[in-house]
Design a protein around this motif. Structure first.
Motif, PDB file in Angstrom:
ATOM      1  N   GLN A   1       0.838  -1.189   0.000  1.00  0.00           N
ATOM      2  CA  GLN A   1       0.000   0.000   0.000  1.00  0.00           C
ATOM      3  C   GLN A   1       0.882   1.251   0.000  1.00  0.00           C
ATOM      4  O   GLN A   1       2.087   1.179   0.253  1.00  0.00           O
ATOM      5  CB  GLN A   1      -0.907   0.006   1.237  1.00  0.00           C
ATOM      6  N   ASP A   2       0.284   2.387  -0.310  1.00  0.00           N
ATOM      7  CA  ASP A   2       1.046   3.632  -0.316  1.00  0.00           C
ATOM      8  C   ASP A   2       1.576   3.916   1.087  1.00  0.00           C
ATOM      9  O   ASP A   2       0.802   3.918   2.059  1.00  0.00           O
ATOM     10  CB  ASP A   2       0.177   4.801  -0.787  1.00  0.00           C
ATOM     11  N   PRO A   3       2.874   4.173   1.216  1.00  0.00           N
ATOM     12  CA  PRO A   3       3.419   4.451   2.552  1.00  0.00           C
ATOM     13  C   PRO A   3       2.947   5.798   3.089  1.00  0.00           C
ATOM     14  O   PRO A   3       2.685   6.730   2.328  1.00  0.00           O
ATOM     15  CB  PRO A   3       4.935   4.442   2.318  1.00  0.00           C
ATOM     16  N   GLN A   4       2.859   5.909   4.399  1.00  0.00           N
ATOM     17  CA  GLN A   4       2.450   7.146   5.045  1.00  0.00           C
ATOM     18  C   GLN A   4       3.683   7.903   5.551  1.00  0.00           C
ATOM     19  O   GLN A   4       4.578   7.292   6.129  1.00  0.00           O
ATOM     20  CB  GLN A   4       1.513   6.857   6.221  1.00  0.00           C
ATOM     21  N   PRO A   5       3.746   9.217   5.312  1.00  0.00           N
ATOM     22  CA  PRO A   5       4.920   9.984   5.769  1.00  0.00           C
ATOM     23  C   PRO A   5       4.982  10.042   7.291  1.00  0.00           C
ATOM     24  O   PRO A   5       3.969  10.221   7.957  1.00  0.00           O
ATOM     25  CB  PRO A   5       4.705  11.370   5.153  1.00  0.00           C
ATOM     26  N   SER A   6       6.174   9.894   7.818  1.00  0.00           N
ATOM     27  CA  SER A   6       6.389   9.980   9.261  1.00  0.00           C
ATOM     28  C   SER A   6       7.022  11.293   9.679  1.00  0.00           C
ATOM     29  O   SER A   6       6.865  11.716  10.827  1.00  0.00           O
ATOM     30  CB  SER A   6       7.283   8.826   9.735  1.00  0.00           C
ATOM     31  N   GLU A   7       7.742  11.944   8.753  1.00  0.00           N
ATOM     32  CA  GLU A   7       8.395  13.201   9.116  1.00  0.00           C
ATOM     33  C   GLU A   7       8.736  13.999   7.862  1.00  0.00           C
ATOM     34  O   GLU A   7       9.200  13.438   6.867  1.00  0.00           O
ATOM     35  CB  GLU A   7       9.675  12.923   9.908  1.00  0.00           C
ATOM     36  N   TYR A   8       8.457  15.309   7.919  1.00  0.00           N
ATOM     37  CA  TYR A   8       8.885  16.248   6.888  1.00  0.00           C
ATOM     38  C   TYR A   8       9.990  17.122   7.477  1.00  0.00           C
ATOM     39  O   TYR A   8       9.914  17.547   8.631  1.00  0.00           O
ATOM     40  CB  TYR A   8       7.723  17.147   6.444  1.00  0.00           C
ATOM     41  N   ARG A   9      10.992  17.414   6.690  1.00  0.00           N
ATOM     42  CA  ARG A   9      12.055  18.313   7.137  1.00  0.00           C
ATOM     43  C   ARG A   9      12.658  19.028   5.933  1.00  0.00           C
ATOM     44  O   ARG A   9      12.601  18.532   4.798  1.00  0.00           O
ATOM     45  CB  ARG A   9      13.136  17.558   7.909  1.00  0.00           C
ATOM     46  N   VAL A  10      13.223  20.167   6.214  1.00  0.00           N
ATOM     47  CA  VAL A  10      13.868  20.955   5.169  1.00  0.00           C
ATOM     48  C   VAL A  10      15.034  21.701   5.808  1.00  0.00           C
ATOM     49  O   VAL A  10      14.957  22.141   6.964  1.00  0.00           O
ATOM     50  CB  VAL A  10      12.863  21.944   4.520  1.00  0.00           C
ATOM     51  N   ALA A  11      16.111  21.802   5.084  1.00  0.00           N
ATOM     52  CA  ALA A  11      17.292  22.519   5.572  1.00  0.00           C
ATOM     53  C   ALA A  11      17.142  24.009   5.249  1.00  0.00           C
ATOM     54  O   ALA A  11      16.913  24.387   4.097  1.00  0.00           O
ATOM     55  CB  ALA A  11      18.554  21.964   4.922  1.00  0.00           C
ATOM     56  N   ILE A  12      17.234  24.837   6.274  1.00  0.00           N
ATOM     57  CA  ILE A  12      17.171  26.291   6.113  1.00  0.00           C
ATOM     58  C   ILE A  12      18.603  26.829   6.084  1.00  0.00           C
ATOM     59  O   ILE A  12      19.372  26.627   7.031  1.00  0.00           O
ATOM     60  CB  ILE A  12      16.382  26.953   7.255  1.00  0.00           C
ATOM     61  N   ARG A  13      18.954  27.487   5.002  1.00  0.00           N
ATOM     62  CA  ARG A  13      20.262  28.130   4.885  1.00  0.00           C
ATOM     63  C   ARG A  13      20.110  29.610   5.237  1.00  0.00           C
ATOM     64  O   ARG A  13      19.167  30.253   4.779  1.00  0.00           O
ATOM     65  CB  ARG A  13      20.801  27.999   3.466  1.00  0.00           C
ATOM     66  N   TYR A  14      21.012  30.128   6.037  1.00  0.00           N
ATOM     67  CA  TYR A  14      20.928  31.547   6.385  1.00  0.00           C
ATOM     68  C   TYR A  14      22.332  32.121   6.542  1.00  0.00           C
ATOM     69  O   TYR A  14      23.301  31.408   6.851  1.00  0.00           O
ATOM     70  CB  TYR A  14      20.094  31.759   7.652  1.00  0.00           C
ATOM     71  N   HIS A  15      22.428  33.425   6.338  1.00  0.00           N
ATOM     72  CA  HIS A  15      23.736  34.078   6.362  1.00  0.00           C
ATOM     73  C   HIS A  15      23.594  35.495   6.896  1.00  0.00           C
ATOM     74  O   HIS A  15      22.758  36.272   6.416  1.00  0.00           O
ATOM     75  CB  HIS A  15      24.340  34.111   4.948  1.00  0.00           C
ATOM     76  N   HIS A  16      24.373  35.820   7.902  1.00  0.00           N
ATOM     77  CA  HIS A  16      24.459  37.183   8.417  1.00  0.00           C
ATOM     78  C   HIS A  16      25.561  37.930   7.655  1.00  0.00           C
ATOM     79  O   HIS A  16      26.612  37.354   7.372  1.00  0.00           O
ATOM     80  CB  HIS A  16      24.765  37.180   9.917  1.00  0.00           C
ATOM     81  N   PRO A  17      25.352  39.196   7.352  1.00  0.00           N
ATOM     82  CA  PRO A  17      26.387  39.945   6.614  1.00  0.00           C
ATOM     83  C   PRO A  17      27.740  39.938   7.300  1.00  0.00           C
ATOM     84  O   PRO A  17      28.777  39.934   6.632  1.00  0.00           O
ATOM     85  CB  PRO A  17      25.796  41.364   6.539  1.00  0.00           C
ATOM     86  N   ALA A  18      27.746  39.925   8.627  1.00  0.00           N
ATOM     87  CA  ALA A  18      29.018  39.971   9.344  1.00  0.00           C
ATOM     88  C   ALA A  18      29.653  38.593   9.509  1.00  0.00           C
ATOM     89  O   ALA A  18      30.808  38.498   9.933  1.00  0.00           O
ATOM     90  CB  ALA A  18      28.820  40.611  10.715  1.00  0.00           C
ATOM     91  N   ALA A  19      28.923  37.525   9.200  1.00  0.00           N
ATOM     92  CA  ALA A  19      29.448  36.171   9.381  1.00  0.00           C
ATOM     93  C   ALA A  19      30.297  35.769   8.177  1.00  0.00           C
ATOM     94  O   ALA A  19      30.001  36.154   7.042  1.00  0.00           O
ATOM     95  CB  ALA A  19      28.304  35.180   9.571  1.00  0.00           C
ATOM     96  N   PRO A  20      31.342  34.981   8.395  1.00  0.00           N
ATOM     97  CA  PRO A  20      32.211  34.607   7.278  1.00  0.00           C
ATOM     98  C   PRO A  20      31.597  33.599   6.325  1.00  0.00           C
ATOM     99  O   PRO A  20      31.969  33.540   5.155  1.00  0.00           O
ATOM    100  CB  PRO A  20      33.444  34.025   7.980  1.00  0.00           C
ATOM    101  N   GLU A  21      30.678  32.786   6.804  1.00  0.00           N
ATOM    102  CA  GLU A  21      30.137  31.746   5.944  1.00  0.00           C
ATOM    103  C   GLU A  21      28.656  31.501   6.242  1.00  0.00           C
ATOM    104  O   GLU A  21      28.123  31.935   7.260  1.00  0.00           O
ATOM    105  CB  GLU A  21      30.923  30.445   6.117  1.00  0.00           C
ATOM    106  N   GLU A  22      28.040  30.775   5.329  1.00  0.00           N
ATOM    107  CA  GLU A  22      26.620  30.443   5.445  1.00  0.00           C
ATOM    108  C   GLU A  22      26.414  29.346   6.484  1.00  0.00           C
ATOM    109  O   GLU A  22      27.250  28.456   6.631  1.00  0.00           O
ATOM    110  CB  GLU A  22      26.135  29.981   4.065  1.00  0.00           C
ATOM    111  N   ARG A  23      25.298  29.417   7.212  1.00  0.00           N
ATOM    112  CA  ARG A  23      24.968  28.401   8.198  1.00  0.00           C
ATOM    113  C   ARG A  23      23.713  27.647   7.776  1.00  0.00           C
ATOM    114  O   ARG A  23      23.020  28.049   6.842  1.00  0.00           O
ATOM    115  CB  ARG A  23      24.770  29.032   9.570  1.00  0.00           C
ATOM    116  N   GLN A  24      23.434  26.565   8.495  1.00  0.00           N
ATOM    117  CA  GLN A  24      22.296  25.721   8.140  1.00  0.00           C
ATOM    118  C   GLN A  24      21.629  25.194   9.398  1.00  0.00           C
ATOM    119  O   GLN A  24      22.289  24.924  10.404  1.00  0.00           O
ATOM    120  CB  GLN A  24      22.769  24.563   7.259  1.00  0.00           C
TER     121      GLN A  24
END
Length: 282
Positions: free
Chosen positions: A194-217
């Motif tokens: 049968q069609d499987p049922q989802p147990s969890e949704y997730r997404v990676a959020i990328r963000y960056h502060h102008p003063a930070a040297p690199e992007e975070r997640q």
């Protein structure tokens, strides 16, 4: 006196239920803070608490003072959220190479909100529960037709129907680790996935502060918001459109949230203080 105490208990309980309901990021529910019902219950709670505190027998008891301080903090925090809080519900493309945005889009006639950081969403990922299978066997009166013969269920790592009919998980897996769409069992039986049922949704959020040297997640999940620079992001839904994959997010900034949280903790502590006082008197 008993009636005053009863009114206070009922009004505090109603206020807590409204605060809990308004804390969830459902569509339109956060507007509950601005409703007449919330303001009326808050006013009744404040008046009931003041009436109890005015009694000399309660005025100098630490638990009562703590209770009133908790109510005051909850009311102040809620009002701060009403007048200074902001939230936006919006859609955005969810691809690993999607450009970062440094603002929240306009909503309901309100202007876009600039952010002190830029952010973007990666491709959504979904985990699934082990799929269910149905057992079919040839119909005794018509060999060309299959009839439902059982609904096995999972018991740990085994798909179980009865003591004589059960299948270990490994027998249902293809060489690539995915579940087989069907499995022949005996000469006249077949297990259909049968069609499987989802147990969890997730997404990676990328963000960056102008003063930070690199992007975070940060990983954003349903009912597990991510906080970035006093903004809380909630994952509401995800899907696919003609332009590609997308996610629906709710961004909320509530400067009174910590004040309300402190009031709720004090509200939980106040009854224990009162019980300890009562126990000492006995």
């Amino acid at each position: 006196m008993i009636r005053r105490l009863q009114w206070a208990i009922v009004s505090i309980s109603a206020l807590l239920l409204l605060l809990i309901a308004a804390a969830f990021p459902w569509r339109g529910v956060p507007e509950l803070y601005r409703s007449g019902v919330f303001l009326l219950v808050a006013a009744i709670t404040a008046l009931s608490a003041a009436a109890i505190w005015w009694r000399p027998a309660f005025r100098h008891r630490g638990g009562v003072l703590l209770l009133h301080l908790a109510i005051a903090l909850i009311a102040v925090g809620a009002l701060i959220g009403v007048f200074f809080g902001r939230q936006v519900r919006f859609f955005m493309l969810a691809e690993a190479d999607a450009p970062l945005a440094d603002f929240l889009p306009p909503e309901n006639g309100r202007p876009a909100i600039p952010l002190p950081f830029s952010f973007g969403a990666g491709r959504p990922e979904v985990d699934y529960y082990d799929p269910d299978y149905l057992l079919y066997r040839r119909h005794p009166d018509d060999p060309n037709r299959m009839a439902l013969a059982g609904r096995p269920h999972w018991r740990g790592e085994t798909l179980y129907l009865d003591n004589r009919q059960n299948w270990p998980r490994t027998t249902l897996l293809a060489p690539d680790g995915s579940f087989l769409p069907h499995l022949n069992v005996g000469e006249d039986g077949i297990l259909m996935r049968q069609d499987p049922q989802p147990s969890e949704y997730r997404v990676a959020i990328r963000y960056h502060h102008p003063a930070a040297p690199e992007e975070r997640q940060a990983v954003l999940k349903v009912n597990e918001p991510v906080t970035i620079d006093r903004w809380r992001f909630y994952l509401m839904s995800c899907g696919t459109s003609a332009r590609g994959r997308y996610v629906e997010l709710l961004a909320r900034q509530d400067p009174g949230r910590l004040v309300v949280a402190a009031g709720l903790w004090l509200l939980l502590a106040a009854p224990f203080w009162l019980l300890v006082d009562q126990w000492r008197k006995q």
